[in-house]
Enzyme design. Structure first.
Site, PDB file in Angstrom:
ATOM      1  CE1 TYR A 149      -3.774   2.378   0.598  1.00 27.45           C
ATOM      2  CE2 TYR A 149      -2.544   3.187   2.488  1.00 27.45           C
ATOM      3  CZ  TYR A 149      -3.597   3.315   1.592  1.00 27.45           C
ATOM      4  OH  TYR A 149      -4.466   4.375   1.715  1.00 27.45           O
ATOM      5  CG  ASP A 244       5.626   3.582   1.154  1.00 24.68           C
ATOM      6  OD1 ASP A 244       5.886   4.260   2.183  1.00 24.68           O
ATOM      7  OD2 ASP A 244       4.469   3.418   0.730  1.00 24.68           O
ATOM      8  CE  LYS A 272       0.768   4.875   8.502  1.00 23.78           C
ATOM      9  NZ  LYS A 272       0.835   4.031   7.351  1.00 23.78           N
TER      10      LYS A 272
END
Ligand code: PLP
Length: 432
Positions: A149, A244, A272
């Site tokens: 994702y 990522d 995050k």
């Protein structure tokens, strides 16, 4: 089974009202508990390793607001610094010295990053990095992996993980074919498939993007040689390698998965943890590539709230806390106790399960054998996971409400919290 059902009247009322106000009653799909069944609980406050719902129930939290809370929620140092920063205003829309501080910390920590651009979310970071890959190589095609994702931008909604996997959507309506026609996909851990894609599209592939440790199809680790192989293949084809690390950055190690595995990509996305719980994202990498970004170069990318002083402050304080000696050793120790404990309990109670842990990230699938890619992950018994999830919730343990999400610990979790969690797991699994 003891009746451990908790009172959740207020949560139910609020969620019922929310469903009339917002699609599915939430601001992000997985929060709605669709794949585990039952109602989500509505949070009232968070502190350290714990969350409290609006009915006053307390839970040990293994979601950590989906990754940022590696120091525990609302760490006093972060809150104090935020209060101070708040007095100076919430957004500048102009250069701010705090951006330098966080940029220096990120550059010092992450091996691939020589220059960085701050944005407001992981999705934004991945959108921008994709544009940069294409701008730099003057090629359009990119390779991503099934179950990985990279946020919800059109180009990445092909065989995507996270909520897309949770809801079993192969894709999303509203994404034009043209947006994904240059997105090629391969199974995770399958170097041969990547090699074939490069050979079938000579001189056309801008690069390869992946989660160096997968957290969005459940927790899946790279097989030995996989990351190294991608590094070689991309170099051989003059394409870029992009990690990522929105989830893994500062979690798998202070320098991310790239530090842990000793493989340095050309570009990296972050999010995050580097926002310490405030909205943030970043992308960075080699200076020659980053110099393409406006206003230094021609690749346009901008943001009204980007680099805002509150997000920078929370990020800086979080990284400072993570720099304290012993942090990652402690995170690894407690997370290992948890992950190994869960697998042992599953074995003793005769449930087929597999999983593992690296540093403060863990996962367990109710599936036999081992999981190397998304196809394997899909063999997991999601119905059993739903029951397990509900049982744990009723015993005060908050796990990610999907089999296809990783779990997160923080250094606020104590060994006692881990033991309590394992005791609850034993109770639930014995009765599954
Ligand atoms: C969470 C995540 C994203 C998206 O970040 P948002 O801040 O939710 O937009 C992208 N990539 C990975 C690997 C993630 O875990």
């Amino acid at each position: 089974m003891v009746n451990t059902s908790i009172k959740t009247t207020k949560s139910e009322e609020i969620f019922a009202a929310a469903q009339k106000l917002m699609p599915g009653g939430v601001s992000s799909p997985v929060r709605a508990f669709k794949s585990v069944g039952g109602q989500p609980i509505v949070f009232d406050r968070v502190k350290g390793a714990y969350v409290w719902d609006v009915d006053g129930n307390q839970y040990i939290d293994y979601v950590g607001t989906w990754g940022p809370a590696i120091c525990g929620h609302a760490h006093p140092d972060v809150i104090a610094a935020l209060k101070e920063a708040l007095e100076k205003g919430t957004s500048f829309g102009a250069p701010c010295a705090l951006e330098n501080v966080l940029a220096e910390m990120v550059i010092a920590a992450v091996p691939s990053i020589e220059m960085v651009r701050f944005v407001n979310s992981g999705t934004e970071a991945c959108m921008a990095v994709l544009r940069l890959m294409r701008a730099f190589t003057k090629r359009e095609k990119v390779i991503k992996f099934e179950g990985c994702y990279h946020g919800h931008a059109d180009m990445f909604l092909v065989k995507a993980g996270s909520g897309v996997a949770t809801l079993g959507l192969p894709d999303s309506p509203g994404v034009p074919k043209s947006a994904t026609s240059s997105t090629l996909t391969a199974p995770y851990n399958d170097l041969e498939a990547v090699k074939e894609l490069f050979e079938a599209n000579p001189g056309e592939i801008a690069g390869v993007i992946l989660e160096p440790v997968v957290g969005n199809a459940g927790f899946i680790t790279p097989d030995a040689g996989f990351l190294e192989g991608l590094r070689e293949l991309t170099q051989e084809h003059e394409a870029l390698l992009v990690f990522d690390e929105v989830m893994t950055g500062f979690r798998i190690a202070y320098g991310g998965a790239q530090e842990k595995f000793g493989v340095t990509p050309d570009l990296t996305t972050l999010g995050k943890i580097i926002g310490g719980g405030l909205p943030v994202g970043a992308y960075g990498g080699r200076s020659d590539i980053m110099s393409m970004v406006a206003p230094s170069g021609p690749m346009y990318q901008a943001g009204t709230l980007s680099g805002n002083p509150l997000a920078m402050t929370a990020g800086i304080e979080t990284l400072k806390l993570l720099q304290k000696p012993g942090t990652y050793e402690y995170l690894d120790k407690i997370t290992k106790q948890l992950a190994n404990g869960l697998l042992e309990i599953a074995k003793e109670t005769n449930h087929a399960a597999c999983g593992g842990q690296i540093s403060a990230m863990f996962g367990m699938f109710f599936a036999p054998g081992s999981v190397h890619n998304y196809e394997d992950a899909k063999r997991a018994d999601t119905k059993k996971f739903g029951l397990f999830h509900r049982g744990m919730l009723e015993r005060g343990i908050y796990l990610a409400p999907s089999q296809f999400e990783a779990g997160f610990t923080s250094f606020a979790h104590t060994e006692e919290d881990i033991q309590k969690t394992l005791a609850a797991a034993r109770d639930v699994m014995s009765n599954l």
